[in-house]
Design a protein around this motif. Structure first.
Motif, mmCIF file in Angstrom:
data_model
loop_
_atom_site.group_PDB
_atom_site.id
_atom_site.type_symbol
_atom_site.label_atom_id
_atom_site.label_comp_id
_atom_site.label_asym_id
_atom_site.label_seq_id
_atom_site.Cartn_x
_atom_site.Cartn_y
_atom_site.Cartn_z
ATOM 1 N N UNK A 125 -0.851 -4.661 -6.707
ATOM 2 C CA UNK A 125 -0.559 -5.779 -5.658
ATOM 3 C C UNK A 125 -0.044 -5.348 -4.328
ATOM 4 N N UNK A 126 -0.596 -5.516 -3.343
ATOM 5 C CA UNK A 126 0.209 -5.213 -2.010
ATOM 6 C C UNK A 126 1.233 -6.119 -1.632
ATOM 7 N N UNK A 127 2.035 -5.954 -0.320
ATOM 8 C CA UNK A 127 2.760 -6.710 -0.003
ATOM 9 C C UNK A 127 2.155 -8.029 0.599
ATOM 10 N N UNK A 128 1.008 -7.810 1.251
ATOM 11 C CA UNK A 128 0.297 -8.969 1.632
ATOM 12 C C UNK A 128 -0.414 -9.963 0.565
ATOM 13 N N UNK A 129 -0.376 -9.469 -0.844
ATOM 14 C CA UNK A 129 -1.019 -10.162 -1.859
ATOM 15 C C UNK A 129 -2.409 -9.721 -2.086
ATOM 16 N N UNK A 130 -3.005 -8.900 -1.354
ATOM 17 C CA UNK A 130 -4.242 -8.081 -1.637
ATOM 18 C C UNK A 130 -4.059 -7.247 -2.882
ATOM 19 N N UNK A 131 -4.872 -7.494 -3.774
ATOM 20 C CA UNK A 131 -4.940 -6.719 -4.937
ATOM 21 C C UNK A 131 -6.182 -6.015 -5.475
ATOM 22 N N UNK A 132 -5.729 -5.042 -6.564
ATOM 23 C CA UNK A 132 -7.018 -4.116 -7.126
ATOM 24 C C UNK A 132 -6.855 -4.185 -8.573
ATOM 25 N N UNK A 133 -7.877 -4.085 -9.437
ATOM 26 C CA UNK A 133 -7.469 -3.838 -10.939
ATOM 27 C C UNK A 133 -8.362 -2.612 -11.429
ATOM 28 N N UNK A 134 -8.274 -2.164 -12.250
ATOM 29 C CA UNK A 134 -8.847 -1.065 -12.775
ATOM 30 C C UNK A 134 -8.470 -0.921 -14.382
ATOM 31 N N UNK A 135 -9.435 -0.486 -15.183
ATOM 32 C CA UNK A 135 -9.161 -0.261 -16.680
ATOM 33 C C UNK A 135 -8.340 1.124 -16.770
ATOM 34 N N UNK A 136 -7.396 1.079 -17.706
ATOM 35 C CA UNK A 136 -6.733 2.417 -18.050
ATOM 36 C C UNK A 136 -6.680 2.586 -19.496
ATOM 37 N N UNK A 137 -6.474 3.624 -19.941
ATOM 38 C CA UNK A 137 -6.378 3.875 -21.518
ATOM 39 C C UNK A 137 -5.510 3.003 -22.309
ATOM 40 N N UNK A 138 -4.282 3.093 -21.837
ATOM 41 C CA UNK A 138 -3.274 2.345 -22.407
ATOM 42 C C UNK A 138 -2.151 2.004 -21.497
ATOM 43 N N UNK A 139 -1.060 1.351 -21.926
ATOM 44 C CA UNK A 139 0.275 0.949 -21.155
ATOM 45 C C UNK A 139 0.877 2.503 -20.772
ATOM 46 N N UNK A 140 0.989 3.590 -21.477
ATOM 47 C CA UNK A 140 1.608 4.778 -21.066
ATOM 48 C C UNK A 140 0.854 5.347 -20.026
ATOM 49 N N UNK A 141 -0.333 5.653 -20.132
ATOM 50 C CA UNK A 141 -1.247 6.113 -19.017
ATOM 51 C C UNK A 141 -0.896 5.168 -17.778
ATOM 52 N N UNK A 142 -0.789 3.893 -17.928
ATOM 53 C CA UNK A 142 -0.550 3.192 -16.728
ATOM 54 C C UNK A 142 0.806 3.486 -16.066
ATOM 55 N N UNK A 143 1.508 3.748 -16.819
ATOM 56 C CA UNK A 143 2.891 4.024 -16.295
ATOM 57 C C UNK A 143 3.115 5.333 -15.652
ATOM 58 N N UNK A 144 2.215 6.238 -16.237
ATOM 59 C CA UNK A 144 2.170 7.489 -15.549
ATOM 60 C C UNK A 144 1.573 7.550 -14.185
ATOM 61 N N UNK A 145 0.324 6.754 -14.162
ATOM 62 C CA UNK A 145 -0.210 6.383 -12.763
ATOM 63 C C UNK A 145 0.642 5.888 -11.844
ATOM 64 N N UNK A 146 1.501 5.011 -12.150
ATOM 65 C CA UNK A 146 2.431 4.301 -11.270
ATOM 66 C C UNK A 146 3.673 5.418 -10.837
ATOM 67 N N UNK A 147 4.029 6.220 -11.884
ATOM 68 C CA UNK A 147 4.946 7.316 -11.741
ATOM 69 C C UNK A 147 4.498 8.058 -10.416
ATOM 70 N N UNK A 148 3.078 8.693 -10.510
ATOM 71 C CA UNK A 148 2.345 9.430 -9.797
ATOM 72 C C UNK A 148 2.373 8.904 -8.390
ATOM 73 N N UNK A 149 2.146 7.517 -8.214
ATOM 74 C CA UNK A 149 2.062 7.040 -6.889
ATOM 75 C C UNK A 149 3.473 6.367 -6.380
ATOM 76 N N UNK A 150 4.434 6.787 -7.168
ATOM 77 C CA UNK A 150 5.816 6.119 -6.611
ATOM 78 C C UNK A 150 5.567 4.683 -6.618
ATOM 79 N N UNK A 151 5.086 3.885 -7.456
ATOM 80 C CA UNK A 151 4.943 2.499 -7.326
ATOM 81 C C UNK A 151 5.702 1.742 -8.427
ATOM 82 N N UNK A 152 6.547 0.703 -8.179
ATOM 83 C CA UNK A 152 7.407 0.047 -9.435
ATOM 84 C C UNK A 152 6.156 -0.760 -10.192
ATOM 85 N N UNK A 153 6.366 -0.624 -11.348
ATOM 86 C CA UNK A 153 5.599 -1.150 -12.510
ATOM 87 C C UNK A 153 6.218 -2.119 -13.319
#
Length: 111
Positions: free
Chosen positions: A61-89
């Motif tokens: 979710x962006x600061x404006x409220x715009x958002x996007x959703x995608x499938x990920x294998x599991x929660x650990x993979x999602x956290x890794x994606x966020x770490x790579x993007x430097x985005x809080x999760x």
């Protein structure tokens, strides 16, 4: 192989996976999230757990409220994606969705 094994796809398969676990799908998902985050400020991510009908998903979710959703294998993979993007999760079950996301949906809802 049993009847149920054939019915539900268990056993050996010569077909390459094409779901969210395949390398191609993972690369496309990462590219999508990178483009979304780089084009918008104030992004945060929310992990939606798997249910009986859907697998784990990641909502950014962006600061404006715009958002996007995608499938990920599991929660650990999602956290890794966020770490790579430097985005809080956050875990959506614990934090809920941000109000700016609901407001953006209200103003951009198609009738």
């Amino acid at each position: 192989m049993s009847f149920f094994g054939r019915l539900f796809g268990r056993g050996r398969s010569t077909v390459m996976p094409t779901g969210s676990g395949s390398r191609e799908a993972q690369a496309k998902t990462m590219q999508h999230f990178r483009e979304f985050v780089s084009a918008r400020e104030g992004c945060e991510a929310f992990i939606e757990p798997a249910t009986r009908v859907t697998q784990t998903t990641l909502v950014v979710v962006a600061g404006t409220g715009e958002w996007t959703r995608r499938k990920v294998p599991d929660a650990a993979a999602a956290r890794k994606v966020c770490k790579d993007l430097s985005v809080p999760v956050f875990d959506v079950n614990l934090s809920g969705y941000p109000s700016r996301m609901r407001e953006w949906n209200q103003t951009h809802r198609q009738i």
